[in-house]
Design a protein around this motif. Sequence first.
Motif, PDB file in Angstrom:
ATOM      1  N   ILE A   1       0.845  -1.201   0.000  1.00 25.46           N
ATOM      2  CA  ILE A   1       0.000   0.000   0.000  1.00 25.46           C
ATOM      3  C   ILE A   1       0.882   1.255   0.000  1.00 25.46           C
ATOM      4  O   ILE A   1       0.584   2.240  -0.684  1.00 25.46           O
ATOM      5  CB  ILE A   1      -0.989  -0.009   1.193  1.00 25.46           C
ATOM      6  N   LEU A   2       1.993   1.220   0.756  1.00 22.05           N
ATOM      7  CA  LEU A   2       2.911   2.369   0.748  1.00 22.05           C
ATOM      8  C   LEU A   2       3.464   2.609  -0.655  1.00 22.05           C
ATOM      9  O   LEU A   2       3.640   3.755  -1.081  1.00 22.05           O
ATOM     10  CB  LEU A   2       4.084   2.131   1.703  1.00 22.05           C
TER      11      LEU A   2
ATOM     12  N   ASP B   1       0.803   4.158  -2.751  1.00 26.15           N
ATOM     13  CA  ASP B   1       0.644   5.545  -2.320  1.00 26.15           C
ATOM     14  C   ASP B   1       1.756   6.424  -2.880  1.00 26.15           C
ATOM     15  O   ASP B   1       1.512   7.550  -3.332  1.00 26.15           O
ATOM     16  CB  ASP B   1       0.642   5.589  -0.786  1.00 26.15           C
TER      17      ASP B   1
ATOM     18  N   MET C   1      -0.325   8.981  -4.712  1.00 26.73           N
ATOM     19  CA  MET C   1      -0.812  10.004  -3.788  1.00 26.73           C
ATOM     20  C   MET C   1       0.262  10.894  -3.165  1.00 26.73           C
ATOM     21  O   MET C   1      -0.003  12.030  -2.822  1.00 26.73           O
ATOM     22  CB  MET C   1      -1.560   9.318  -2.620  1.00 26.73           C
ATOM     23  N   MET C   2       1.436  10.375  -2.970  1.00 27.15           N
ATOM     24  CA  MET C   2       2.441  11.037  -2.133  1.00 27.15           C
ATOM     25  C   MET C   2       2.829  12.413  -2.673  1.00 27.15           C
ATOM     26  O   MET C   2       3.035  12.574  -3.871  1.00 27.15           O
ATOM     27  CB  MET C   2       3.671  10.143  -2.043  1.00 27.15           C
ATOM     28  N   PRO C   3       2.942  13.411  -1.789  1.00 23.40           N
ATOM     29  CA  PRO C   3       3.394  14.740  -2.233  1.00 23.40           C
ATOM     30  C   PRO C   3       4.843  14.688  -2.736  1.00 23.40           C
ATOM     31  O   PRO C   3       5.609  13.792  -2.367  1.00 23.40           O
ATOM     32  CB  PRO C   3       3.317  15.595  -0.966  1.00 23.40           C
ATOM     33  N   ALA C   4       5.187  15.705  -3.540  1.00 21.33           N
ATOM     34  CA  ALA C   4       6.470  15.701  -4.257  1.00 21.33           C
ATOM     35  C   ALA C   4       7.694  15.557  -3.348  1.00 21.33           C
ATOM     36  O   ALA C   4       8.653  14.864  -3.690  1.00 21.33           O
ATOM     37  CB  ALA C   4       6.590  16.983  -5.079  1.00 21.33           C
ATOM     38  N   GLN C   5       7.669  16.215  -2.196  1.00 25.99           N
ATOM     39  CA  GLN C   5       8.888  16.288  -1.375  1.00 25.99           C
ATOM     40  C   GLN C   5       8.963  15.231  -0.281  1.00 25.99           C
ATOM     41  O   GLN C   5       9.806  15.313   0.603  1.00 25.99           O
ATOM     42  CB  GLN C   5       9.012  17.678  -0.749  1.00 25.99           C
ATOM     43  N   SER C   6       8.061  14.256  -0.322  1.00 24.41           N
ATOM     44  CA  SER C   6       8.048  13.269   0.771  1.00 24.41           C
ATOM     45  C   SER C   6       8.781  11.977   0.435  1.00 24.41           C
ATOM     46  O   SER C   6       8.766  11.021   1.210  1.00 24.41           O
ATOM     47  CB  SER C   6       6.591  12.956   1.154  1.00 24.41           C
TER      48      SER C   6
ATOM     49  N   ALA D   1      11.784  10.411   2.880  1.00 23.64           N
ATOM     50  CA  ALA D   1      11.293   9.746   4.091  1.00 23.64           C
ATOM     51  C   ALA D   1      10.613   8.429   3.737  1.00 23.64           C
ATOM     52  O   ALA D   1      10.764   7.421   4.439  1.00 23.64           O
ATOM     53  CB  ALA D   1      10.322  10.651   4.838  1.00 23.64           C
ATOM     54  N   ARG D   2       9.879   8.412   2.635  1.00 16.88           N
ATOM     55  CA  ARG D   2       9.175   7.198   2.238  1.00 16.88           C
ATOM     56  C   ARG D   2      10.160   6.098   1.846  1.00 16.88           C
ATOM     57  O   ARG D   2       9.997   4.938   2.237  1.00 16.88           O
ATOM     58  CB  ARG D   2       8.225   7.502   1.086  1.00 16.88           C
TER      59      ARG D   2
ATOM     60  N   ALA E   1      13.181   5.749   2.832  1.00 17.36           N
ATOM     61  CA  ALA E   1      13.834   5.259   4.052  1.00 17.36           C
ATOM     62  C   ALA E   1      12.917   4.300   4.799  1.00 17.36           C
ATOM     63  O   ALA E   1      13.356   3.235   5.255  1.00 17.36           O
ATOM     64  CB  ALA E   1      14.218   6.439   4.946  1.00 17.36           C
ATOM     65  N   ALA E   2      11.644   4.660   4.896  1.00 19.40           N
ATOM     66  CA  ALA E   2      10.703   3.799   5.625  1.00 19.40           C
ATOM     67  C   ALA E   2      10.561   2.446   4.928  1.00 19.40           C
ATOM     68  O   ALA E   2      10.593   1.394   5.575  1.00 19.40           O
ATOM     69  CB  ALA E   2       9.343   4.481   5.745  1.00 19.40           C
TER      70      ALA E   2
ATOM     71  N   GLU F   1      13.606   0.379   5.549  1.00 15.73           N
ATOM     72  CA  GLU F   1      13.631  -0.150   6.920  1.00 15.73           C
ATOM     73  C   GLU F   1      12.640  -1.309   7.080  1.00 15.73           C
ATOM     74  O   GLU F   1      12.929  -2.300   7.755  1.00 15.73           O
ATOM     75  CB  GLU F   1      13.304   0.956   7.933  1.00 15.73           C
TER      76      GLU F   1
ATOM     77  N   ALA G   1       9.897   3.403  10.980  1.00 16.28           N
ATOM     78  CA  ALA G   1       9.350   2.955   9.692  1.00 16.28           C
ATOM     79  C   ALA G   1       8.016   2.253   9.891  1.00 16.28           C
ATOM     80  O   ALA G   1       7.109   2.369   9.059  1.00 16.28           O
ATOM     81  CB  ALA G   1      10.344   2.029   8.990  1.00 16.28           C
TER      82      ALA G   1
ATOM     83  N   HIS H   1       5.533   4.950  10.436  1.00 14.79           N
ATOM     84  CA  HIS H   1       5.279   5.568   9.128  1.00 14.79           C
ATOM     85  C   HIS H   1       4.251   4.720   8.370  1.00 14.79           C
ATOM     86  O   HIS H   1       3.239   5.230   7.873  1.00 14.79           O
ATOM     87  CB  HIS H   1       6.613   5.631   8.364  1.00 14.79           C
TER      88      HIS H   1
ATOM     89  N   LEU I   1      -1.143   3.778   6.210  1.00 12.24           N
ATOM     90  CA  LEU I   1      -2.219   2.786   6.059  1.00 12.24           C
ATOM     91  C   LEU I   1      -3.514   3.288   6.689  1.00 12.24           C
ATOM     92  O   LEU I   1      -4.604   3.052   6.170  1.00 12.24           O
ATOM     93  CB  LEU I   1      -1.836   1.464   6.727  1.00 12.24           C
TER      94      LEU I   1
ATOM     95  N   SER J   1       3.988  20.752  -0.547  1.00  8.76           N
ATOM     96  CA  SER J   1       4.937  19.824  -1.169  1.00  8.76           C
ATOM     97  C   SER J   1       5.258  18.665  -0.234  1.00  8.76           C
ATOM     98  O   SER J   1       5.911  17.704  -0.619  1.00  8.76           O
ATOM     99  CB  SER J   1       6.220  20.560  -1.562  1.00  8.76           C
ATOM    100  N   LYS J   2       4.794  18.771   1.011  1.00 12.90           N
ATOM    101  CA  LYS J   2       5.011  17.687   1.970  1.00 12.90           C
ATOM    102  C   LYS J   2       3.722  17.305   2.683  1.00 12.90           C
ATOM    103  O   LYS J   2       3.740  16.948   3.882  1.00 12.90           O
ATOM    104  CB  LYS J   2       6.065  18.090   3.005  1.00 12.90           C
TER     105      LYS J   2
ATOM    106  N   ARG K   1      -0.951  16.692   2.038  1.00 14.36           N
ATOM    107  CA  ARG K   1      -2.150  16.710   1.207  1.00 14.36           C
ATOM    108  C   ARG K   1      -3.360  17.106   2.053  1.00 14.36           C
ATOM    109  O   ARG K   1      -3.350  16.970   3.267  1.00 14.36           O
ATOM    110  CB  ARG K   1      -2.450  15.318   0.648  1.00 14.36           C
TER     111      ARG K   1
ATOM    112  N   GLN L   1       7.068  14.370   7.534  1.00 13.46           N
ATOM    113  CA  GLN L   1       7.545  14.633   6.171  1.00 13.46           C
ATOM    114  C   GLN L   1       6.439  14.451   5.135  1.00 13.46           C
ATOM    115  O   GLN L   1       6.674  14.648   3.945  1.00 13.46           O
ATOM    116  CB  GLN L   1       8.703  13.682   5.820  1.00 13.46           C
ATOM    117  N   ASP L   2       5.262  14.053   5.564  1.00 14.93           N
ATOM    118  CA  ASP L   2       4.187  13.745   4.615  1.00 14.93           C
ATOM    119  C   ASP L   2       2.853  13.781   5.371  1.00 14.93           C
ATOM    120  O   ASP L   2       2.293  12.750   5.732  1.00 14.93           O
ATOM    121  CB  ASP L   2       4.441  12.350   4.001  1.00 14.93           C
TER     122      ASP L   2
ATOM    123  N   ARG M   1      -0.978  14.230   6.140  1.00  9.65           N
ATOM    124  CA  ARG M   1      -2.242  13.978   5.462  1.00  9.65           C
ATOM    125  C   ARG M   1      -3.409  14.531   6.284  1.00  9.65           C
ATOM    126  O   ARG M   1      -3.845  13.913   7.247  1.00  9.65           O
ATOM    127  CB  ARG M   1      -2.419  12.459   5.260  1.00  9.65           C
TER     128      ARG M   1
END
Lengths: 496, 496
Positions: free
Chosen positions: A23-24, A27, A31-36, A39-40, A42-43, A46, B16, B19, B24, B224-225, B227, B241-242, B244
């Motif tokens: 799902i991440l 996303d 869906m995810m914003p441009a600057q995220s 962090a994503r 990295a997550a 991990e 993580a 996150h 989710l 940008s980080k 929604r 960092q994201d 919602r």
Amino acid sequence: MNEYLQLEKFFTRMNALDHASAILSWDESVMMPAQSGVARAAAQSELHVIKHEILINPELLELLQKVEENASSLHLWEQANFREMKKIILRAHAVKKDLVEAYSLAASECQQAWRIMRGENNWKDFLPLFEKLLLLARAEAQQRSQTMGMTGYDCLLDQFSPGITSSEISKIFNQVKSFLPALTQEIIDHQKSDPSSTDLPPIPIHLQKNLGLSLIKNLGFDMSKGRLDTSHHPFCGGVPQDIRMTTRYNISNFMESMMGTMHETGHALYEQNLPTKWNHQPVGMARGMDIHESQSLFFENCIGRNKHFFKFLFPVLETHLFKGANIPSPQRIFNLFNTIKRSFIRVNADEVTYPMHIILRYEIESDLISGKLEAKDLPEVWDFKMQTYLGLSTKDDFKNGCMQDVHWPSGAFGYFPSYSLGSILASQLFYKIKQSDPNFVENLTQGNLNFIKGWLNDKIWSQGSLLTSQELIFSATGESLNPSYFKNYLKEKYLE
Amino acid sequence: MNEYLQLEKFFTRMNALDHASAILSWDESVMMPAQSGVARAAAQSELHVIKHEILINPELLELLQKVEENASSLHLWEQANFREMKKIILRAHAVKKDLVEAYSLAASECQQAWRIMRGENNWKDFLPLFEKLLLLARAEAQQRSQTMGMTGYDCLLDQFSPGITSSEISKIFNQVKSFLPALTQEIIDHQKSDPSSTDLPPIPIHLQKNLGLSLIKNLGFDMSKGRLDTSHHPFCGGVPQDIRMTTRYNISNFMESMMGTMHETGHALYEQNLPTKWNHQPVGMARGMDIHESQSLFFENCIGRNKHFFKFLFPVLETHLFKGANIPSPQRIFNLFNTIKRSFIRVNADEVTYPMHIILRYEIESDLISGKLEAKDLPEVWDFKMQTYLGLSTKDDFKNGCMQDVHWPSGAFGYFPSYSLGSILASQLFYKIKQSDPNFVENLTQGNLNFIKGWLNDKIWSQGSLLTSQELIFSATGESLNPSYFKNYLKEKYLE
């Protein structure tokens, strides 16, 4: 609780991490914003490491051994589940933790660089990152090789198309190489006599969206357990209970989103019809990416571009797309759906030329992993093979050459063959279904796919990973994977 | 690597999982198809258990002890980080694994039943599930109490509003109870003399969406980080960092989405401005839900419903909402923003009556956890307190009574006080900022929030969890949490 059930519980738990990653990942693309992104990434990395750490718990090896001793008391599905469990656990043990972390990080960095540098045609700055990743990929292949008793590249293949070896693939691909280049030329010459096909009419995106939703419902996609969205690269993600398909829209080419959607629906139907009872267990998963691609290519090419199905499809296009506009002739649209042309970009290639793109990648990546080929020599080899196989030069054109795909920069070596293994299998399945259904042509003409879906559900979807790939293909079609079906499928479709 | 750095790496990894759970959870409320809930709930629950299992690894206790011995060598932020790490690890050890699993499952079942049964006003079938959950909540509180040396309910409070005890909350809430019912009546009587306020004009949803996007940009939300989407219940989720945020739209009440969006923006600004360097560490997280609510209520009520800010806001409303329509008078809209009325539903309550909803829940939940009150007696006690505190009866009206909130059915006991602690703190912060900014009224009138945001960033947002809540409040305002500010804020706003 007995040991086998402990393992089941363990894999149900592991499944939650896969659910999260899936799902991440959806996303991130939708869906995810441009600057995220940092962090994503990295997550996700991990989560990957956490999963690996849990899988290499020594207790699991003890459990495996105990279950092994009493494996005969398990019923058929449990035995197959245990076989898959064992493979996953041993595969995790095959690679040292430090390497898993380093590889995950290098792949993440290389992929992020690729997203920018491909657009810039910037091979020079991409190369050092790719070299670093390749060295780690080789190290990983070697560590896997030592544990699993196969060549390094076979170990990588096994992650995506389990059970098939490089020597088997080479045999199949060499057969394809023996007929496809000449057949391609024959088809291109044959199409020259077709009435000239001009461009598709422009279609507003909201109409294309409605068409897509209408088609996926008609194909049997369950919208109460899935979605269709938009992303830069189309894919089918999520989990069987929550399938996330995407497509992309191009006003001047509705075929792209339509065929892309039919392709992803093939993946989606497979996932949505996997055996519910085993949804959280390894045996309940799709058999591999080769089988998966056979389903998507079956629905995209064998159905979506079929002349009988087109009799059903064209009125649907008229209803959704051509309202009030100048209605193009059915023949013109059908020809556009099936125009064969040698081109640079794999994802845009037609079903005839596509396998040569794959064979090129297969030959290159097996040499990259074995060490016969170095990263720095990639552009030259790519250009040479493109000229040989498809008559096109990619000299200095990295963007449309060796930098075009996300697979290698994201660390997925061994994935490419699955596309063409899938396309060969799709034509084999298509032939067998045609033989089995006395009303095949009539059903296709009416857009009635019940027989086809029933057959696929029975032979493929509901089987999950109960059988090995070879067993599955044999039990479904009565023989092994056989490229003659692909050859005959193309000849019949394009030359008769 | 020294032990402290090992702990940091460990918490980066744990982050993580948080996150993943956060995204989710957002997806579940905003994107997930209707029939995918069971699989999602199972995955979330398993992730929770995985996290718990990793946190109770005995190696962590050894690491804690080793770092403890050399804690003086850590710098200020590291020391605070270590304090938070220790708390998280010891908190995880406080509850046995079986109970964690059972509680997570019972909460998931109870919450899913609540989603259906609340609408049916069906207390009878809900009760057994809630009784089961309550027993487990008491067991959890008791296990925590033994490890942490606090009362069971204090342990639950500590998860949401760390560092404040039930006896401190009682003291604060008793002060509020001493003035609020009479003050509420005074305000209601005072508003009777206002020009009668009729309904808000209906506003199409796309205009409300544009207004929301315009406002959050004006407030400084970084798109940008993050929604802004739509969900059934508005919330602010994701990761720093994201971020919602969600809101919900009602054609006949634009105030709901507008104020909801300002509320969530308060949460969002806090999260987006947490210290970046510590984003993956416990010390980098927001201080607690009480401080969090102080930020959201500050932006919703102290700013969004402020008469000076309204001079900036009304022209924005005109631009976005009232184009071409009959423009309502500013005074009428302002009055509607600040109409005080006793009502059944907490989430719809105004800032004056809201604390009595919370005090009621606080008193009830502390008795539920201590065992003074049984689940079956909840409707009666609820009705009695509603009559006493707000003059309304909820007899046999479970839907608008004790079944109205998701908190208890989802297992979140100890959460409610944070709302009113936050609202009291918001008025205290508002007073201090007003004192500090010589151009306070002028800035608000111009919609210029730079001073306010700078102050909050300096004193609250950038501090993460460096200080305890009490230290943070004291360092920001020069005194402890003091309900007199709330009293004076209401008096000044509504009676002067």
